[in-house]
Each structure stands twice: as structure tokens, then as C-alpha cells.
Design a protein around this motif. Structure first.
Motif, mmCIF file in Angstrom:
data_model
loop_
_atom_site.group_PDB
_atom_site.id
_atom_site.type_symbol
_atom_site.label_atom_id
_atom_site.label_comp_id
_atom_site.label_asym_id
_atom_site.label_seq_id
_atom_site.Cartn_x
_atom_site.Cartn_y
_atom_site.Cartn_z
ATOM 1 N N SER A 1 -0.264 3.457 -2.814
ATOM 2 C CA SER A 1 -0.976 4.988 -2.807
ATOM 3 C C SER A 1 -0.243 6.462 -3.361
ATOM 4 C CB SER A 1 -1.134 5.368 -1.257
ATOM 5 O OG SER A 1 0.104 5.171 -0.143
ATOM 6 N N TYR B 1 -6.951 3.670 -6.466
ATOM 7 C CA TYR B 1 -6.518 3.073 -6.248
ATOM 8 C C TYR B 1 -6.483 0.894 -5.477
ATOM 9 C CZ TYR B 1 -4.446 3.969 -1.953
ATOM 10 O OH TYR B 1 -4.485 4.366 -0.689
ATOM 11 N N ARG B 2 -6.481 0.277 -4.975
ATOM 12 C CA ARG B 2 -7.583 -0.615 -4.205
ATOM 13 C C ARG B 2 -5.791 -1.768 -3.851
ATOM 14 N NH1 ARG B 2 -12.852 -1.099 -4.214
ATOM 15 N NH2 ARG B 2 -12.382 -2.278 -2.108
ATOM 16 N N VAL B 3 -6.344 -2.558 -2.797
ATOM 17 C CA VAL B 3 -4.851 -3.349 -2.409
ATOM 18 C C VAL B 3 -5.787 -4.132 -1.745
ATOM 19 C CG1 VAL B 3 -3.719 -3.738 -0.132
ATOM 20 C CG2 VAL B 3 -3.358 -0.845 -1.120
ATOM 21 N N ALA C 1 -0.371 6.110 -7.030
ATOM 22 C CA ALA C 1 -1.844 6.337 -7.356
ATOM 23 C C ALA C 1 -2.329 8.125 -7.353
ATOM 24 C CB ALA C 1 -3.061 5.776 -6.630
ATOM 25 N N LYS C 2 -1.932 8.557 -6.627
ATOM 26 C CA LYS C 2 -1.309 9.839 -6.512
ATOM 27 C C LYS C 2 -0.875 10.905 -7.034
ATOM 28 C CE LYS C 2 -2.214 13.653 -2.596
ATOM 29 N NZ LYS C 2 -1.516 13.967 -1.262
ATOM 30 N N GLU D 1 0.801 -1.021 0.178
ATOM 31 C CA GLU D 1 0.046 -0.067 0.341
ATOM 32 C C GLU D 1 0.648 1.310 -0.017
ATOM 33 O OE1 GLU D 1 -3.346 -0.102 2.776
ATOM 34 O OE2 GLU D 1 -4.225 2.014 1.846
ATOM 35 N N GLN D 2 2.298 1.175 0.463
ATOM 36 C CA GLN D 2 3.086 2.464 0.716
ATOM 37 C C GLN D 2 2.903 2.651 -0.277
ATOM 38 O OE1 GLN D 2 7.246 1.555 2.887
ATOM 39 N NE2 GLN D 2 5.923 -0.595 2.284
#
Lengths: 303, 303
Positions: free
Chosen positions: B183, B193-195, B186-187, B179-180
Motif C-alpha cells: 500500500s 494495488y491489490r492484495v 503503491a501510494k 499489504e503494509q
């Protein structure tokens, strides 16, 4: 009482490939062999675990150092894992000790790998025991290693093997540098010896000149050297001996590094090849473990 | 005047396999690439020479550290050779930094290889620059390395590649830990985004559970992770996405470690695989060298 006595015994951990040698050492040293687990992760990193706890005990890692580069980090990990849980002292028993050949910069910018390796290794272990290090221009191992070390001579074990296996031997050193081993073995065997002269033209290109050998034609030539790697020196020496009508020699070496085709070619030119078991190899015939155990004993048991 | 200016420029030495990356860094850093010679002796030891003198100059060794064990001593030798002749400071630019995964003893006696490796490496070099280290449970590289370091994020370069190459992307992290990266990427891409959730049953056995993806069916799925080695996580994620009728995903990773069959299997399940060039691989599509150069600049030029 029994449990206490076992916990007082030193603990030997074998890196992969050194298990048999470590068992022999452990018997001779009244030491215990600990369980060391290691494997490679899919990304090529090494996993290592000491499954027998060395907490509060004297430890020796057993790891011979032929083809050393991939072995160094696993060795560092084993020593570190022992310290993590509170081992008392952590030594290294390396039947073959690497990186002693490059002892100066012949060309500007060449790393003096013997000094660099000694420094890197000495940071990880408390003491070192090895067999006949290839000292070259160093007077002793203490000239390059600052940690306590024990250097074990293979000459007595080699001499005993020759006495039992070879009739009327003539010991021959393939180059001037080998005179230090050959002269001692010859004295222990009570046999004559000669030393040949070698010129090196590259890693794999050496030429040998012979002294007059006529008076020794009724003897079995026994070539003795410390290291055989490309084996070019010994191959060339054996060929030169045969070229003057001597029988194929018995070839004896301490450290059976044997790169590539060296062993196969030497075999064709030798009556027999015998090496000590400092580096595991098909040619091993001389067990050096009890000599090494005797040399490592005081370092391993000291407090 | 010109000669003085050149001697003031930092000097980069590439270990084998890092020559192309080092050239890219040198251009971006106004540095010179030095000539490093290395070869293996017949006995498996490494010869190393710095044919360009680093006397009085700032030096960086360029060596990515996938499959690290055989690379460590050559790296130590390169740093030592530079110091032997009086290099000013000797840093390491390691696009991929190894041994960050084992950050605690899960079983008694397991070596904490991240701490042990960091300690061994930190003794040899003055500073370190790397791309997205796999920090895992460490908060920062400073939690494990005591020498100055520069950590370069690959997210901007990855985001730029995705913006140019993928229409209407939906970024997907294959597990919580990703996720780190996802995310941030994606920004930067300005995409959703999905995890996913991962359970690991062994080095090569992972299972993935999916959230509801119905609202994203018109998007191109882009899986993003830091390391692909066995590639099992990404393969399993790609299969799960396809099992609910999504198109084959674009797979993006920072470090292309790719063990064994991983790459071939992932290829069958992906529309495309793109990695940065921290580890040289067929899948490299995103050049990270200018980002790394920017991050290493102050360490390399400092006095």
C-alpha cells in the motif's frame, strides 16, 4: 508415587549429534532424556522445541562444542526454552568445551575469545561440566568462567585403556604443554614417560625435536595429547619417532577434533589411534561418559 | 587538525561479505571503514582482530543476518574486540535482521526465538539499525528490542525503482501481511494495488486465491513482498496471475534470502526479479545503503 519420582529426576536434552552420549549420561545419572525437536527453516533460522516439559525440574543441555559457531544459538534457544516453561536450573554438559585457546591479545585488536565466549555462555546457563578443558595459560576454569563448573579428568579412563591395550608402553607427550596429561596418565599406567619439544611456525606448521630415546627401544611408544585438530603436532611427533627407528606409535587423544586431512595422515604414521568420545569420531575407543556423569552429578541434582 | 578530525569520525567494521555495503555506508555517513581480519582455525573456531583501533571512537559493526547461526559469535567477537580497546559506543547495522518470525510458542515448549535472540543480541551492542524488519505480530521493533533502534523503510527506494523501470504498474501483494508494504509503495508510485489471499500448509506449501483482475489487464503486474526465502508464496502468486492470462509479473522483494531452488523457479515465472541489497544476491537491483545511512546517522554520531 511413581509419577512424582519421575518428575523429580533431572532431565537431559541433547542437541543434534549428542543423543547417544546423552543416553549414556542419563543411565549413569538416574536422569531422564527429554525430547528435543529442532530443524532449519528454509531461510536458515533454527526451530527448536522441548517436547518433554522441564517445568520445575533440573535440566542439563548436552552439547559438545567442537566447530562451535553454528551451535551457539541453538544452545541458547534450548536453555531459553527450558526457562520459558519454568525449569529449575539449566546447566550445560559440554564434553568438549571450545574457545579456550585465545586467552590474550597477541596483536593489538585481537579479541580474547575465551573471555568473550565464557561471558556470553555464562549468561545463558547456570552451571557447566566438561572434560579436560584446554586451559593453556589459565590456572583453572574458574579463571575464565564465573558460573559453577565441574572439570572431569580423562586420565583414569585413558590409563585404563592403555593398560588393557598396550604392552610395555612408553608414554610420550608431543610438547611441553602435554606434560600435564602425560605425567598423570603415566603414573596411573605405571609406565615411564618422555616429553618432546615443539616449535610452531603457523596453524599447520610445527617441528619437533627428540630427546635420546635409546633406552626405550623395547617399549611401545604411546603419544598422548589433549586435542588433535590439524593433527600436525602428533603427525610430526610420530614421524620423528619413526625416523629414529622406533615402531609406529599408538596415538591417544582426549578430544578428536580432526580437521581435514589430519586423521588420514596420522593413520599412516600410527599403529593405532584412540580417542575418547567427547567429540564423536571414527577413532573413539575410550568411553568417558561415566566419568563425566560422576563429575556432573552434584551440579545436576542440586536445588 | 586533520588527524583529530579523522579520529572523531565513526568507524565501521564489516564482517565478511559486508565489505561492499559497509563502503557505501561509510561514504554516505562520513565515516571511516576499519580493517577487520578474521579466519577459521583448523578446529573451526573463529579468529578475529580489529586492525584499525576503535579506541575512543563510535563504532558500528556491519553484518547482515541472513543464515544467522554461524554469524552470531563472530559478531559478538567484533563488538567485544571494540570494547576491549575502549570504543565509545558499539552499534550494529544489520541490513537484514533475523529471528523475528517465531514470536510466540504455537506448541508447548517452542522457543520464542525472536525474544531470545533479541535479548542475546542486545547484551552485546548499544544500538541497532535495520531495514524493514519482518515484525509480524509485533507492533514495532521496540516491542522486542530494548536497545535504541532505527528502522529504515525500503518503500521509497523500491517505489523509485518501479517508477523508472515499469510502465503502467499494478502493484500486487501476495498475501494479507504484505499489504503494509504494498500500500505504501503503491501510494509513492501513484499506482493501484491489490492484495491476494494466501493459505500456508507447510514451510514450502502455500496456495493463493485471486480477486477479480479483469479491470487491470492492461497493467504490468508487480508483486511486492518483504522476504523471499523458499519463494513459494511469490512463485504461487506469479503462477496464479499467469493462469488467468496476465503477463509474467515483475517480482520485487526487500530481503533476498532465496533458499535452494526458489530463485530458479521464480525466474521461470517472472518477467524480472528485483531485490534490495540488504542480502547480497544476483537479483539485487535497488541500493538501500543511502537510506540506511540516513537512518543510522544519529545513532552512529551520538555521544
Amino acid at each position: 508415587m511413581m509419577a512424582e519420582k519421575i518428575a523429580d529426576r533431572p532431565l537431559l536434552f541433547a542437541l543434534p549429534g549428542n543423543e547417544d552420549f546423552a543416553s549414556r549420561l542419563a543411565s549413569a545419572l538416574e536422569a531422564e532424556t527429554g525430547e528435543l525437536e529442532t530443524r532449519s527453516f528454509p531461510d536458515g533460522e533454527t526451530y527448536l522445541r522441548l517436547a518433554t516439559s522441564p517445568a520445575g525440574r533440573n535440566v542439563a543441555i548436552v552439547c559438545t562444542l567442537d566447530r562451535p559457531d553454528p551451535k551457539f544459538l541453538p544452545l541458547v534457544f534450548a536453555a531459553s526454552a527450558a526457562r520459558q516453561v519454568g525449569a529449575r536450573r539449566v546447566g550445560l554438559i559440554a564434553p568438549y568445551l571450545c574457545y579456550l585457546r585465545q586467552d590474550k591479545s597477541f596483536q593489538p585488536g585481537e579479541v580474547v575469545s575465551s573471555a568473550t565466549f565464557a561471558r556470553a555462555l555464562s549468561r545463558e546457563i547456570d552451571w557447566l561440566a566438561t572434560v579436560d578443558p584446554h586451559l593453556h595459560r589459565y590456572g583453572s576454569l574458574d579463571a575464565v568462567y564465573t558460573i559453577p563448573s565441574s572439570v572431569i579428568a580423562s586420565a583414569p579412563a585413558i590409563a585404563e585403556w592403555i593398560r588393557h591395550m598396550v604392552e610395555r608402553p612408553l608414554l610420550i607427550g608431543p610438547d611441553m604443554e602435554s606434560e600435564q596429561w602425560v605425567s598423570i596418565v603415566a603414573k596411573l599406567v605405571d609406565a615411564p614417560y618422555r616429553v618432546l619439544r615443539k616449535e610452531r611456525f603457523g596453524d599447520r606448521d610445527v617441528r619437533i625435536s627428540l630427546p635420546d630415546m635409546d633406552e626405550w627401544r623395547d617399549r611401545t611408544p604411546v603419544l598422548v595429547d589433549d586435542i588433535v585438530s590439524s593433527a600436525q603436532t602428533m603427525i610430526e611427533a610420530a614421524r620423528r619417532l619413526r625416523s629414529i627407528g622406533l615402531p609406529p606409535p599408538v596415538c591417544v587423544a582426549v578430544h578428536a577434533l580432526f580437521a581435514e586431512e589430519g586423521f588420514a595422515t596420522l593413520r599412516k604414521n600410527a599403529a593405532r589411534i584412540a580417542t575418547t568420545n567427547t567429540v564423536a569420531h571414527l577413532s573413539n575407543a575410550i568411553d568417558i561418559s561415566s566419568s563425566l556423569a560422576a563429575g556432573a552429578r552434584s551440579l545436576l541434582h542440586s536445588r
